[in-house]
Design a protein around this motif. Structure first.
Motif, PDB file in Angstrom:
ATOM      1  N   PRO A 109       5.612  12.100  18.959  1.00  0.00           N
ATOM      2  CA  PRO A 109       5.107  10.948  19.722  1.00  0.00           C
ATOM      3  C   PRO A 109       3.881  11.288  20.567  1.00  0.00           C
ATOM      4  O   PRO A 109       2.957  10.484  20.681  1.00  0.00           O
ATOM      5  CB  PRO A 109       6.294  10.557  20.608  1.00  0.00           C
ATOM      6  CG  PRO A 109       7.487  11.092  19.909  1.00  0.00           C
ATOM      7  CD  PRO A 109       7.019  12.359  19.233  1.00  0.00           C
ATOM      8  N   ALA A 110       3.843  12.495  21.120  1.00  0.00           N
ATOM      9  CA  ALA A 110       2.696  12.901  21.934  1.00  0.00           C
ATOM     10  C   ALA A 110       1.442  13.034  21.077  1.00  0.00           C
ATOM     11  O   ALA A 110       0.349  12.637  21.495  1.00  0.00           O
ATOM     12  CB  ALA A 110       2.993  14.214  22.657  1.00  0.00           C
ATOM     13  N   MET A 111       1.589  13.583  19.878  1.00  0.00           N
ATOM     14  CA  MET A 111       0.436  13.713  18.989  1.00  0.00           C
ATOM     15  C   MET A 111      -0.095  12.345  18.565  1.00  0.00           C
ATOM     16  O   MET A 111      -1.311  12.138  18.497  1.00  0.00           O
ATOM     17  CB  MET A 111       0.785  14.568  17.776  1.00  0.00           C
ATOM     18  CG  MET A 111       0.876  16.039  18.104  1.00  0.00           C
ATOM     19  SD  MET A 111       1.136  17.048  16.641  1.00  0.00           S
ATOM     20  CE  MET A 111       2.833  17.505  16.843  1.00  0.00           C
ATOM     21  N   LEU A 112       0.818  11.418  18.300  1.00  0.00           N
ATOM     22  CA  LEU A 112       0.377  10.060  17.964  1.00  0.00           C
ATOM     23  C   LEU A 112      -0.318   9.409  19.155  1.00  0.00           C
ATOM     24  O   LEU A 112      -1.355   8.769  19.003  1.00  0.00           O
ATOM     25  CB  LEU A 112       1.570   9.216  17.497  1.00  0.00           C
ATOM     26  CG  LEU A 112       2.100   9.567  16.112  1.00  0.00           C
ATOM     27  CD1 LEU A 112       3.407   8.827  15.839  1.00  0.00           C
ATOM     28  CD2 LEU A 112       1.065   9.249  15.042  1.00  0.00           C
ATOM     29  N   ALA A 113       0.246   9.584  20.341  1.00  0.00           N
ATOM     30  CA  ALA A 113      -0.381   9.030  21.547  1.00  0.00           C
ATOM     31  C   ALA A 113      -1.761   9.634  21.750  1.00  0.00           C
ATOM     32  O   ALA A 113      -2.723   8.924  22.076  1.00  0.00           O
ATOM     33  CB  ALA A 113       0.498   9.291  22.769  1.00  0.00           C
ATOM     34  N   LEU A 114      -1.873  10.930  21.538  1.00  0.00           N
ATOM     35  CA  LEU A 114      -3.153  11.613  21.685  1.00  0.00           C
ATOM     36  C   LEU A 114      -4.167  11.088  20.661  1.00  0.00           C
ATOM     37  O   LEU A 114      -5.313  10.782  21.010  1.00  0.00           O
ATOM     38  CB  LEU A 114      -2.940  13.117  21.515  1.00  0.00           C
ATOM     39  CG  LEU A 114      -4.049  14.066  21.892  1.00  0.00           C
ATOM     40  CD1 LEU A 114      -4.494  13.870  23.329  1.00  0.00           C
ATOM     41  CD2 LEU A 114      -3.584  15.500  21.680  1.00  0.00           C
ATOM     42  N   LEU A 115      -3.741  10.961  19.421  1.00  0.00           N
ATOM     43  CA  LEU A 115      -4.621  10.417  18.384  1.00  0.00           C
ATOM     44  C   LEU A 115      -5.109   9.017  18.744  1.00  0.00           C
ATOM     45  O   LEU A 115      -6.311   8.749  18.693  1.00  0.00           O
ATOM     46  CB  LEU A 115      -3.871  10.397  17.043  1.00  0.00           C
ATOM     47  CG  LEU A 115      -4.605   9.712  15.893  1.00  0.00           C
ATOM     48  CD1 LEU A 115      -5.819  10.519  15.476  1.00  0.00           C
ATOM     49  CD2 LEU A 115      -3.668   9.489  14.721  1.00  0.00           C
ATOM     50  N   PHE A 116      -4.193   8.136  19.110  1.00  0.00           N
ATOM     51  CA  PHE A 116      -4.578   6.754  19.438  1.00  0.00           C
ATOM     52  C   PHE A 116      -5.439   6.684  20.706  1.00  0.00           C
ATOM     53  O   PHE A 116      -6.307   5.835  20.813  1.00  0.00           O
ATOM     54  CB  PHE A 116      -3.355   5.852  19.547  1.00  0.00           C
ATOM     55  CG  PHE A 116      -2.659   5.639  18.231  1.00  0.00           C
ATOM     56  CD1 PHE A 116      -3.361   5.236  17.105  1.00  0.00           C
ATOM     57  CD2 PHE A 116      -1.296   5.833  18.103  1.00  0.00           C
ATOM     58  CE1 PHE A 116      -2.732   5.046  15.876  1.00  0.00           C
ATOM     59  CE2 PHE A 116      -0.652   5.632  16.897  1.00  0.00           C
ATOM     60  CZ  PHE A 116      -1.369   5.229  15.780  1.00  0.00           C
ATOM     61  N   THR A 117      -5.198   7.594  21.642  1.00  0.00           N
ATOM     62  CA  THR A 117      -6.017   7.627  22.859  1.00  0.00           C
ATOM     63  C   THR A 117      -7.456   8.014  22.522  1.00  0.00           C
ATOM     64  O   THR A 117      -8.402   7.391  22.982  1.00  0.00           O
ATOM     65  CB  THR A 117      -5.425   8.598  23.896  1.00  0.00           C
ATOM     66  OG1 THR A 117      -4.094   8.172  24.222  1.00  0.00           O
ATOM     67  CG2 THR A 117      -6.256   8.643  25.166  1.00  0.00           C
ATOM     68  N   VAL A 118      -7.593   9.043  21.685  1.00  0.00           N
ATOM     69  CA  VAL A 118      -8.938   9.484  21.290  1.00  0.00           C
ATOM     70  C   VAL A 118      -9.632   8.405  20.468  1.00  0.00           C
ATOM     71  O   VAL A 118     -10.824   8.125  20.662  1.00  0.00           O
ATOM     72  CB  VAL A 118      -8.846  10.824  20.516  1.00  0.00           C
ATOM     73  CG1 VAL A 118     -10.180  11.171  19.869  1.00  0.00           C
ATOM     74  CG2 VAL A 118      -8.389  11.934  21.447  1.00  0.00           C
ATOM     75  N   LEU A 119      -8.913   7.752  19.556  1.00  0.00           N
ATOM     76  CA  LEU A 119      -9.509   6.699  18.728  1.00  0.00           C
ATOM     77  C   LEU A 119      -9.892   5.467  19.536  1.00  0.00           C
ATOM     78  O   LEU A 119     -10.773   4.704  19.121  1.00  0.00           O
ATOM     79  CB  LEU A 119      -8.551   6.300  17.601  1.00  0.00           C
ATOM     80  CG  LEU A 119      -8.345   7.342  16.493  1.00  0.00           C
ATOM     81  CD1 LEU A 119      -7.300   6.853  15.506  1.00  0.00           C
ATOM     82  CD2 LEU A 119      -9.647   7.678  15.801  1.00  0.00           C
ATOM     83  N   ALA A 120      -9.263   5.276  20.681  1.00  0.00           N
ATOM     84  CA  ALA A 120      -9.557   4.107  21.519  1.00  0.00           C
ATOM     85  C   ALA A 120     -10.887   4.230  22.248  1.00  0.00           C
ATOM     86  O   ALA A 120     -11.399   3.243  22.772  1.00  0.00           O
ATOM     87  CB  ALA A 120      -8.423   3.884  22.527  1.00  0.00           C
ATOM     88  N   PHE A 121     -11.454   5.437  22.301  1.00  0.00           N
ATOM     89  CA  PHE A 121     -12.748   5.628  22.976  1.00  0.00           C
ATOM     90  C   PHE A 121     -13.833   4.885  22.258  1.00  0.00           C
ATOM     91  O   PHE A 121     -14.105   4.922  21.155  1.00  0.00           O
ATOM     92  CB  PHE A 121     -13.123   7.107  23.068  1.00  0.00           C
ATOM     93  CG  PHE A 121     -12.507   7.789  24.243  1.00  0.00           C
ATOM     94  CD1 PHE A 121     -12.861   7.419  25.532  1.00  0.00           C
ATOM     95  CD2 PHE A 121     -11.584   8.791  24.062  1.00  0.00           C
ATOM     96  CE1 PHE A 121     -12.293   8.062  26.618  1.00  0.00           C
ATOM     97  CE2 PHE A 121     -11.013   9.443  25.148  1.00  0.00           C
ATOM     98  CZ  PHE A 121     -11.381   9.068  26.431  1.00  0.00           C
TER      99      PHE A 121
END
Length: 121
Positions: A109-121
């Motif tokens: 879940p943390a890796m998915l959150a990290l991925l989506f956070t970076v993609l949201a930039f």
């Protein structure tokens, strides 16, 4: 992407609250011993270490929760990235030192959150 980042960050925070409870409260109880596959003797011998580990998981949960509530948004994202990277590093170390399952349960879940956070930039 921002909504998915927030959802997975929140899920990661909730999981760490659960880890806190398992390690600080349930470690020597039947539920905790079953989850961690320990005897009563093993649980008692490691109780203090587990409580310390649980406290750290609580700090990660608090930081992730803070990142969801912080303002301004640029600061919130910095917090989110920092605490998510901490969780991923902890999951990698846990997978290496304890069980590969940790990478999926804690890190997924943390890796998915990290991925989506970076993609949201």
């Amino acid at each position: 992407m921002t909504l998915l980042a927030q959802i997975f960050t929140g899920l990661t925070a909730l999981l760490h609250v659960g880890f806190l409870a398992l390690e600080m409260v349930l470690w020597t109880k039947p539920q905790g011993r079953r989850i961690f596959r320990m005897t009563q003797e093993q649980a008692e011998a490691t109780r203090v270490l587990a409580a310390n580990q649980g406290l750290y998981n609580g700090f990660l949960a608090a930081g992730l929760g803070w990142s969801l509530l912080a303002s301004p948004p640029a600061f919130a994202v910095q917090l989110q990235l920092f605490f998510l990277v901490c969780v991923v590093i902890a999951a990698i170390y846990g997978a290496w030192s304890v069980s590969a399952r940790i990478l999926l349960v804690q890190g997924g879940p943390a890796m998915l959150a990290l991925l989506f956070t970076v993609l949201a930039f």
